[in-house]
Design a protein around this motif. Structure first.
Motif, PDB file in Angstrom:
ATOM      1  N   ALA A 287      21.149   2.656  77.291  1.00  0.00           N
ATOM      2  CA  ALA A 287      19.904   2.322  77.993  1.00  0.00           C
ATOM      3  C   ALA A 287      19.995   2.721  79.457  1.00  0.00           C
ATOM      4  CB  ALA A 287      19.608   0.833  77.855  1.00  0.00           C
ATOM      5  N   LYS A 288      21.178   2.515  80.057  1.00  0.00           N
ATOM      6  CA  LYS A 288      21.371   2.916  81.458  1.00  0.00           C
ATOM      7  C   LYS A 288      21.251   4.430  81.601  1.00  0.00           C
ATOM      8  CE  LYS A 288      24.671   2.807  85.268  1.00  0.00           C
ATOM      9  NZ  LYS A 288      24.874   4.264  85.340  1.00  0.00           N
ATOM     10  N   ALA A 289      21.850   5.162  80.655  1.00  0.00           N
ATOM     11  CA  ALA A 289      21.758   6.628  80.700  1.00  0.00           C
ATOM     12  C   ALA A 289      20.308   7.078  80.533  1.00  0.00           C
ATOM     13  CB  ALA A 289      22.625   7.235  79.606  1.00  0.00           C
ATOM     14  N   LEU A 290      19.584   6.390  79.668  1.00  0.00           N
ATOM     15  CA  LEU A 290      18.169   6.706  79.479  1.00  0.00           C
ATOM     16  C   LEU A 290      17.389   6.427  80.761  1.00  0.00           C
ATOM     17  CD1 LEU A 290      15.655   7.387  77.793  1.00  0.00           C
ATOM     18  CD2 LEU A 290      15.691   5.034  76.916  1.00  0.00           C
ATOM     19  N   ALA A 291      17.655   5.305  81.411  1.00  0.00           N
ATOM     20  CA  ALA A 291      16.978   4.962  82.659  1.00  0.00           C
ATOM     21  C   ALA A 291      17.251   6.006  83.729  1.00  0.00           C
ATOM     22  CB  ALA A 291      17.427   3.578  83.134  1.00  0.00           C
ATOM     23  N   GLU A 292      18.485   6.463  83.814  1.00  0.00           N
ATOM     24  CA  GLU A 292      18.836   7.499  84.797  1.00  0.00           C
ATOM     25  C   GLU A 292      18.046   8.772  84.542  1.00  0.00           C
ATOM     26  OE1 GLU A 292      23.033   7.738  84.202  1.00  0.00           O
ATOM     27  OE2 GLU A 292      23.500   6.120  85.623  1.00  0.00           O
ATOM     28  N   ARG A 293      17.927   9.133  83.268  1.00  0.00           N
ATOM     29  CA  ARG A 293      17.177  10.345  82.919  1.00  0.00           C
ATOM     30  C   ARG A 293      15.702  10.205  83.272  1.00  0.00           C
ATOM     31  NH1 ARG A 293      18.754  10.633  78.054  1.00  0.00           N
ATOM     32  NH2 ARG A 293      16.895  10.146  76.812  1.00  0.00           N
ATOM     33  N   LEU A 294      15.139   9.036  83.022  1.00  0.00           N
ATOM     34  CA  LEU A 294      13.729   8.810  83.327  1.00  0.00           C
ATOM     35  C   LEU A 294      13.476   8.817  84.831  1.00  0.00           C
ATOM     36  CD1 LEU A 294      12.824   6.013  80.719  1.00  0.00           C
ATOM     37  CD2 LEU A 294      12.396   8.475  80.562  1.00  0.00           C
ATOM     38  N   ILE A 295      14.353   8.189  85.587  1.00  0.00           N
ATOM     39  CA  ILE A 295      14.193   8.173  87.042  1.00  0.00           C
ATOM     40  C   ILE A 295      14.298   9.584  87.606  1.00  0.00           C
ATOM     41  CG2 ILE A 295      15.277   7.445  89.212  1.00  0.00           C
ATOM     42  CD1 ILE A 295      16.021   4.827  87.804  1.00  0.00           C
ATOM     43  N   LYS A 296      15.238  10.351  87.072  1.00  0.00           N
ATOM     44  CA  LYS A 296      15.401  11.737  87.539  1.00  0.00           C
ATOM     45  C   LYS A 296      14.125  12.545  87.279  1.00  0.00           C
ATOM     46  CE  LYS A 296      18.495  15.725  87.206  1.00  0.00           C
ATOM     47  NZ  LYS A 296      19.707  16.290  86.540  1.00  0.00           N
ATOM     48  N   ALA A 297      13.504  12.303  86.134  1.00  0.00           N
ATOM     49  CA  ALA A 297      12.262  13.005  85.806  1.00  0.00           C
ATOM     50  C   ALA A 297      11.142  12.610  86.767  1.00  0.00           C
ATOM     51  CB  ALA A 297      11.852  12.682  84.363  1.00  0.00           C
ATOM     52  N   ILE A 298      11.082  11.321  87.112  1.00  0.00           N
ATOM     53  CA  ILE A 298      10.058  10.834  88.042  1.00  0.00           C
ATOM     54  C   ILE A 298      10.249  11.449  89.427  1.00  0.00           C
ATOM     55  CG2 ILE A 298       9.124   8.783  89.210  1.00  0.00           C
ATOM     56  CD1 ILE A 298       8.460   8.863  86.272  1.00  0.00           C
ATOM     57  N   GLU A 299      11.495  11.663  89.826  1.00  0.00           N
ATOM     58  CA  GLU A 299      11.791  12.134  91.182  1.00  0.00           C
ATOM     59  C   GLU A 299      11.511  13.617  91.385  1.00  0.00           C
ATOM     60  OE1 GLU A 299      15.217   8.914  92.516  1.00  0.00           O
ATOM     61  OE2 GLU A 299      15.833  10.834  91.663  1.00  0.00           O
ATOM     62  N   GLU A 300      11.239  14.341  90.310  1.00  0.00           N
ATOM     63  CA  GLU A 300      10.868  15.754  90.475  1.00  0.00           C
ATOM     64  C   GLU A 300       9.540  15.831  91.221  1.00  0.00           C
ATOM     65  OE1 GLU A 300      12.281  18.775  89.599  1.00  0.00           O
ATOM     66  OE2 GLU A 300      14.088  17.565  89.303  1.00  0.00           O
ATOM     67  N   PRO A 301       9.391  16.745  92.211  1.00  0.00           N
ATOM     68  CA  PRO A 301       8.144  16.843  92.981  1.00  0.00           C
ATOM     69  C   PRO A 301       6.919  17.009  92.076  1.00  0.00           C
ATOM     70  CG  PRO A 301       9.845  18.201  93.962  1.00  0.00           C
ATOM     71  CD  PRO A 301      10.400  17.722  92.665  1.00  0.00           C
ATOM     72  N   MET A 302       5.828  16.389  92.477  1.00  0.00           N
ATOM     73  CA  MET A 302       4.576  16.467  91.716  1.00  0.00           C
ATOM     74  C   MET A 302       3.545  17.236  92.532  1.00  0.00           C
ATOM     75  SD  MET A 302       4.288  12.570  90.259  1.00  0.00           S
ATOM     76  CE  MET A 302       5.654  11.826  89.348  1.00  0.00           C
ATOM     77  N   LYS A 303       2.988  18.278  91.928  1.00  0.00           N
ATOM     78  CA  LYS A 303       1.976  19.081  92.608  1.00  0.00           C
ATOM     79  C   LYS A 303       0.596  18.701  92.090  1.00  0.00           C
ATOM     80  CE  LYS A 303       4.942  23.015  93.689  1.00  0.00           C
ATOM     81  NZ  LYS A 303       5.136  24.480  93.593  1.00  0.00           N
ATOM     82  N   ILE A 304      -0.240  18.229  93.001  1.00  0.00           N
ATOM     83  CA  ILE A 304      -1.612  17.857  92.667  1.00  0.00           C
ATOM     84  C   ILE A 304      -2.530  18.550  93.667  1.00  0.00           C
ATOM     85  CG2 ILE A 304      -3.258  15.960  92.444  1.00  0.00           C
ATOM     86  CD1 ILE A 304      -0.849  14.150  91.845  1.00  0.00           C
TER      87      ILE A 304
END
Length: 359
Positions: A287-304
């Motif tokens: 679950a911790k590894a999954l959380a790390e992966r999700l946070i990393k995905a969120i931290e990718e820059p978002m272009k709007i």
């Protein structure tokens, strides 16, 4: 059968149909009406009913023909209007006119073969066509055929066929209303279980599904983890750029969470900028590894549009069985650990509250 007897039979039949519709018995109702037409419409030896579905007319009933084969055929609105004749209340089409229609509109179309082999178009001498128009649009068409005489259909045939066609119109309207109601109910059901902005499962669906998964985890002796996520730095984005940009950010976040979670996980929008992921057969470290992966995905820059935005997230984790065996407790523990993660800046807290696990 005399005219009087025919009228009595029609009235009795109308009563039967009304009773069926009122009791919700609509199965095979088109076929029932067509079979009744064979008995009471002078000259009718076979027939079919076509109903408009979107922009095509499809067969829904047949007598004397193979319905299953006819259902492989459909017609455009323009073709059906040409067949019926524009603005006509009825039409009687003879053998030569049927052939001209086939040649002009269907040409070498594969439909000709199906209609010839299974629809009797090479044997029909006369067809009585009764269109049913609802709000000036053809909704369905009743076709009654005779294989023996060009003059098989007379004034009585037309009157009786029109009565039955009007019954078909009432049935069509009833079925359409039922379908609209069913679609609306399905939409309301979907909306009651999904977040309207992100289309993710909402809190209600998550909690109902999580209860079932928790029972399964107990039965199979499997771990079950709940990842409670809250976005960091989201409020300044909303305040600075407005709710429209905030909504776009929320949709991007939802998409990334679904993409980077495991296929067996359930990602939900719990409320506001909070997301909960339900991970079955997922122990604490996984679950911790999954959380790390999700946070990393969120931290990718978002272009709007012309903006490039960046945010992060904090996650609290609770796992069955070590953190509790009831859903309410697991969610509460995960929520408390989320608060600890935000307060301490650790990003992820997965253990007891006095032992934060930094990322």
């Amino acid at each position: 059968m005399s005219k009087f007897e025919t009228c009595v039979e029609i009235l009795q039949y109308l009563g039967e149909i009304a009773s069926k519709l009122l009791s919700g018995q609509t199965e095979n109702v088109y076929q029932d009406v067509l079979e009744k037409a064979m008995k009471i419409v002078p000259g009718a030896q076979a027939g079919s009913i076509l109903v408009r579905e979107n922009d095509r007319f499809v067969y829904v009933a047949a007598v004397g023909y193979e319905l299953e084969e006819l259902q492989k055929v459909s017609f455009t609105v323009e073709e059906e209007e040409e067949w019926v004749g524009r603005d006509r209340s009825y039409a009687i089409v003879l053998r030569e006119d049927i052939e001209r229609f086939d040649e002009a509109l269907l040409k070498s179309d594969k439909r000709v073969g199906i209609l010839a082999n299974f629809g009797g178009i090479k044997k029909i001498k006369a067809t009585l066509i009764i269109p049913v128009r609802i709000k000036n649009k053809i909704a369905l068409v009743l076709n009654l055929d005779n294989f023996e005489r060009n003059d098989a259909f007379d004034e009585n045939s037309i009157i009786m066929a029109k009565v039955l066609a009007n019954v078909l119109g009432i049935i069509f309207n009833r079925l359409e209303l039922e379908n609209q109601l069913r679609v609306k109910n399905q939409l309301l059901e979907y909306m009651s279980y999904h977040d309207t902005l992100t289309n993710l499962p909402n809190r209600r669906l998550l909690e109902e599904f999580a209860e079932k998964m928790l029972k399964l985890a107990k039965r199979e002796n499997k771990p079950l983890s709940i990842l409670f996520m809250d976005l960091d730095k989201f409020k300044p984005i909303n305040d600075t750029y407005g709710h429209q940009v905030g909504d776009e950010v929320m949709k991007l976040v939802a998409g990334r969470l679904e993409r980077f979670a495991r296929s067996s996980d359930t990602v939900s929008r719990f409320g506001g900028d909070e997301f909960v992921t339900l991970a079955y057969d997922c122990a604490k470290q996984d679950a911790k590894a999954l959380a790390e992966r999700l946070i990393k995905a969120i931290e990718e820059p978002m272009k709007i549009d012309q903006l490039t935005l960046q945010l992060s997230a904090s996650v609290g984790i609770a796992t069955f069985p070590e953190d509790g065996d009831e859903l309410t407790k697991l969610i509460r523990v995960a929520d408390e650990r989320l608060y600890m993660a935000k307060k301490s800046g650790a990003k992820i807290v997965a253990q007891d509250r006095d032992k934060p696990m930094p990322c």
